[in-house]
Design a protein around this motif. Structure first.
Motif, PDB file in Angstrom:
ATOM      1  N   PRO A   1       0.802  -1.227   0.000  1.00 37.87           N
ATOM      2  CA  PRO A   1       0.000   0.000   0.000  1.00 37.87           C
ATOM      3  C   PRO A   1       0.832   1.273   0.000  1.00 37.87           C
ATOM      4  O   PRO A   1       0.413   2.297  -0.531  1.00 37.87           O
ATOM      5  N   PHE A   2       2.040   1.245   0.577  1.00 39.05           N
ATOM      6  CA  PHE A   2       2.846   2.460   0.636  1.00 39.05           C
ATOM      7  C   PHE A   2       3.319   2.876  -0.764  1.00 39.05           C
ATOM      8  O   PHE A   2       3.636   4.041  -0.988  1.00 39.05           O
ATOM      9  N   LEU A   3       3.363   1.927  -1.707  1.00 39.70           N
ATOM     10  CA  LEU A   3       3.630   2.270  -3.107  1.00 39.70           C
ATOM     11  C   LEU A   3       2.340   2.683  -3.814  1.00 39.70           C
ATOM     12  O   LEU A   3       2.315   3.644  -4.580  1.00 39.70           O
ATOM     13  N   LYS A   4       1.285   1.958  -3.542  1.00 41.37           N
ATOM     14  CA  LYS A   4      -0.012   2.260  -4.152  1.00 41.37           C
ATOM     15  C   LYS A   4      -0.478   3.665  -3.810  1.00 41.37           C
ATOM     16  O   LYS A   4      -1.037   4.377  -4.656  1.00 41.37           O
ATOM     17  N   ASP A   5      -0.234   4.102  -2.577  1.00 39.33           N
ATOM     18  CA  ASP A   5      -0.763   5.379  -2.101  1.00 39.33           C
ATOM     19  C   ASP A   5       0.095   6.586  -2.491  1.00 39.33           C
ATOM     20  O   ASP A   5      -0.263   7.717  -2.169  1.00 39.33           O
ATOM     21  N   ARG A   6       1.202   6.377  -3.158  1.00 38.11           N
ATOM     22  CA  ARG A   6       2.039   7.510  -3.545  1.00 38.11           C
ATOM     23  C   ARG A   6       1.285   8.380  -4.553  1.00 38.11           C
ATOM     24  O   ARG A   6       0.590   7.884  -5.438  1.00 38.11           O
ATOM     25  N   SER A   7       1.442   9.677  -4.416  1.00 39.15           N
ATOM     26  CA  SER A   7       0.657  10.610  -5.230  1.00 39.15           C
ATOM     27  C   SER A   7       1.209  10.783  -6.642  1.00 39.15           C
ATOM     28  O   SER A   7       0.559  11.400  -7.490  1.00 39.15           O
ATOM     29  N   VAL A   8       2.416  10.261  -6.895  1.00 42.47           N
ATOM     30  CA  VAL A   8       3.022  10.336  -8.230  1.00 42.47           C
ATOM     31  C   VAL A   8       3.156   8.912  -8.781  1.00 42.47           C
ATOM     32  O   VAL A   8       3.668   8.027  -8.105  1.00 42.47           O
ATOM     33  N   LYS A   9       2.687   8.708 -10.003  1.00 42.97           N
ATOM     34  CA  LYS A   9       2.786   7.399 -10.649  1.00 42.97           C
ATOM     35  C   LYS A   9       3.654   7.518 -11.901  1.00 42.97           C
ATOM     36  O   LYS A   9       3.626   8.523 -12.607  1.00 42.97           O
ATOM     37  N   ASN A  10       4.420   6.463 -12.186  1.00 47.86           N
ATOM     38  CA  ASN A  10       5.380   6.454 -13.291  1.00 47.86           C
ATOM     39  C   ASN A  10       4.827   5.717 -14.508  1.00 47.86           C
ATOM     40  O   ASN A  10       4.190   4.657 -14.359  1.00 47.86           O
ATOM     41  N   PHE A  11       5.122   6.246 -15.690  1.00 50.39           N
ATOM     42  CA  PHE A  11       4.671   5.618 -16.933  1.00 50.39           C
ATOM     43  C   PHE A  11       5.798   5.656 -17.970  1.00 50.39           C
ATOM     44  O   PHE A  11       6.479   6.666 -18.131  1.00 50.39           O
ATOM     45  N   ILE A  12       5.964   4.538 -18.684  1.00 49.52           N
ATOM     46  CA  ILE A  12       6.974   4.414 -19.735  1.00 49.52           C
ATOM     47  C   ILE A  12       6.384   4.896 -21.056  1.00 49.52           C
ATOM     48  O   ILE A  12       5.260   4.523 -21.415  1.00 49.52           O
ATOM     49  N   VAL A  13       7.150   5.713 -21.810  1.00 49.96           N
ATOM     50  CA  VAL A  13       6.659   6.204 -23.098  1.00 49.96           C
ATOM     51  C   VAL A  13       7.560   5.804 -24.261  1.00 49.96           C
ATOM     52  O   VAL A  13       7.119   5.801 -25.416  1.00 49.96           O
TER      53      VAL A  13
END
Length: 474
Positions: free
Chosen positions: A158-170
């Motif tokens: 959950p401590f990763l799930k709840d982070r306000s910034v999410k990463n995406f590969i482009v």
């Protein structure tokens, strides 16, 4: 610490074809073996960077002691460039380069009871022999891959799930040949195997973000790429589409020489909050002749001007203790950052990654300790240097005060005196304080979120055997 995109992509491909995957973040061998007893996997995989490979070998040996028949696979950057790690006792298989379809072929072979010694990208150790297979073609159309399996991490942590910034590969691949980077070597490995730099379609990127947004709340996006906007036409087109379809605040890595008025305006209108770009060395001659960065001072200054004009904050990546670097050249790096008024200065101590052109240069010029080898590399970019030369101690101290000098230029005369003192605990603590404060400001995470994340981080990595824990994940 963050989710490993390579692991998530492999998981999504395997799950799409009927296999199961799970992930564990731990440096506690008893926790790892207990997890394996419950899950009963056919394979245990580690994703490795150089600097944590010794830790991985230690963990793998611990697993083999309890489960001698379990297959151990090493993948990621380190085995890609140093495949000889398969000769170590606990390692059964390594994967070089892109791993999605090699992992799928491996799991299908195990499921069907077939041999897997011939699978491309894999080196396989069996009956005292090592099978060295060639590289498979690059994945040409990234849109054909299923979306990364974010749930792999979020369901368990959950401590990763709840982070306000999410990463995406482009994008995958980088067209440049910087001497300090493995990219040039990877391009050579994949020569004749397909187009090296590949972009996802703007539609695929937006749909993945929307899909994740339906299930998890986040306030900001970080686009993961070596360099996102090399293709200016693609950049402007994507930013316009992103603005129309989404508009969530985001940050991204850029190249200073690819920044122009249209790209800067597009970033602003699409709600870009920050960009990152590499300077590496503030000395133009060293940057281009030794580091092969192909980037002029004028291009850096112009990029910073445009970003300031449109109100976009930026981080610069810099290095000190480079091979043959003088103290005057080190201060050139400080001064160019002061000149462009960098918002989030970042500076590491150069890490000599074997197999790169810059390490060859350092060895040929006698700057690198002859006893140094790949096993000496540390996981941290901020501890010590293995380079020899004049003023090395001063440059190590200057790295501790680098951010302070940029943010508070009036302190530079004092810093020039302080760096002549012996390294000490105060210098280290000061660096850590400023680093954390800048991290909170630049990444879009709040103070409370950062503190919670750090608490979970500490629980995972220092629960047992803290003296042996290296802060990476299996």
């Amino acid at each position: 610490m963050a989710e490993f995109h390579g692991v998530m992509h492999i998981s999504s491909v395997l799950k799409k074809h009927g296999h199961t995957c799970d992930v564990l973040i731990s440096s506690d061998i008893s926790e790892i073996t207990a997890f394996i007893k419950v899950q009963k996997p056919d394979i245990v995989g580690f994703s490795l960077m150089s600097g944590v490979h010794q830790w991985a070998l230690m963990m793998a040996a611990g697993i083999k002691k309890v489960f001698p028949e379990l297959k151990i696979v090493f993948g990621g950057v380190h085995p890609t460039y140093f495949p000889e790690i398969i000769e170590k006792d606990p390692v059964d298989i390594i994967c070089r380069g892109e791993g999605e379809y090699s992992a799928l072929d491996l799991m299908n072979a195990l499921e069907q009871g077939k041999t897997y010694t011939h699978i491309k990208n894999l080196w396989v150790k069996e009956d005292g022999r090592i099978y060295q297979n060639e590289m498979r073609p690059l994945i040409e159309n990234l849109d054909n891959l299923p979306y990364p399996d974010h749930d792999l991490y979020y369901d368990r942590y959950p401590f990763l799930k709840d982070r306000s910034v999410k990463n995406f590969i482009v994008v995958r691949g980088c067209p440049y040949d910087c001497s300090f980077c493995y990219n040039k070597k990877l391009k050579h490995m994949y020569k004749g195997k397909g187009r090296y730099v590949r972009y996802r379609s703007k539609e695929s990127i937006i749909e993945e973000i929307k899909d994740l947004k339906k299930r998890y709340d986040f306030k900001r996006i970080y686009f993961v790429a070596d360099t996102m906007f090399v293709d200016k036409k693609w950049a402007v087109d994507f930013l316009k589409y992103y603005k129309e379809k989404l508009g969530i605040p985001f940050s991204a890595v850029i190249r200073a020489d690819r920044m122009d008025e249209n790209v800067a305006r597009g970033l602003k209108e699409a709600n870009c909050k920050a960009t990152w770009f590499g300077i590496e060395s503030g000395n133009e001659h060293y940057r281009n002749e030794i580091l092969k960065k192909s980037l002029t001072d004028k291009q850096i200054i112009q990029a910073a001007f445009l970003l300031k004009k449109y109100g976009i904050k930026f981080r610069t990546y810099n290095m000190l203790c480079l091979p043959g670097e003088t103290i005057e050249q080190a201060y050139d790096t400080v001064n160019i950052n002061i000149k462009i008024k960098t918002d989030y200065p970042w500076c590491s101590i150069y890490t000599p990654y074997f197999g790169t052109e810059l390490v060859d240069y350092a060895q040929n010029m006698g700057y690198l300790d002859p006893k140094f080898n790949i096993d000496c590399i540390d996981a941290s970019y901020f501890k010590e240097t293995h380079l020899k030369g004049n003023h090395v101690r001063e440059m190590l101290n200057l790295q501790r005060f680098f951010q302070t000098a940029i943010l508070l230029p009036w302190t530079l005369p004092l810093i020039k005196k302080l760096v002549k003192l012996p390294p000490n605990l105060f210098f280290n603590l000061w660096f850590q304080l400023i680093y954390v404060l800048l991290y909170i400001r630049s990444e879009g995470h709040g103070l409370w979120e950062t503190l919670k994340f750090s608490l979970h981080y500490s629980k995972i990595y220092y629960r047992k055997n803290p003296e042996k824990s290296i802060r990476k994940e299996p």
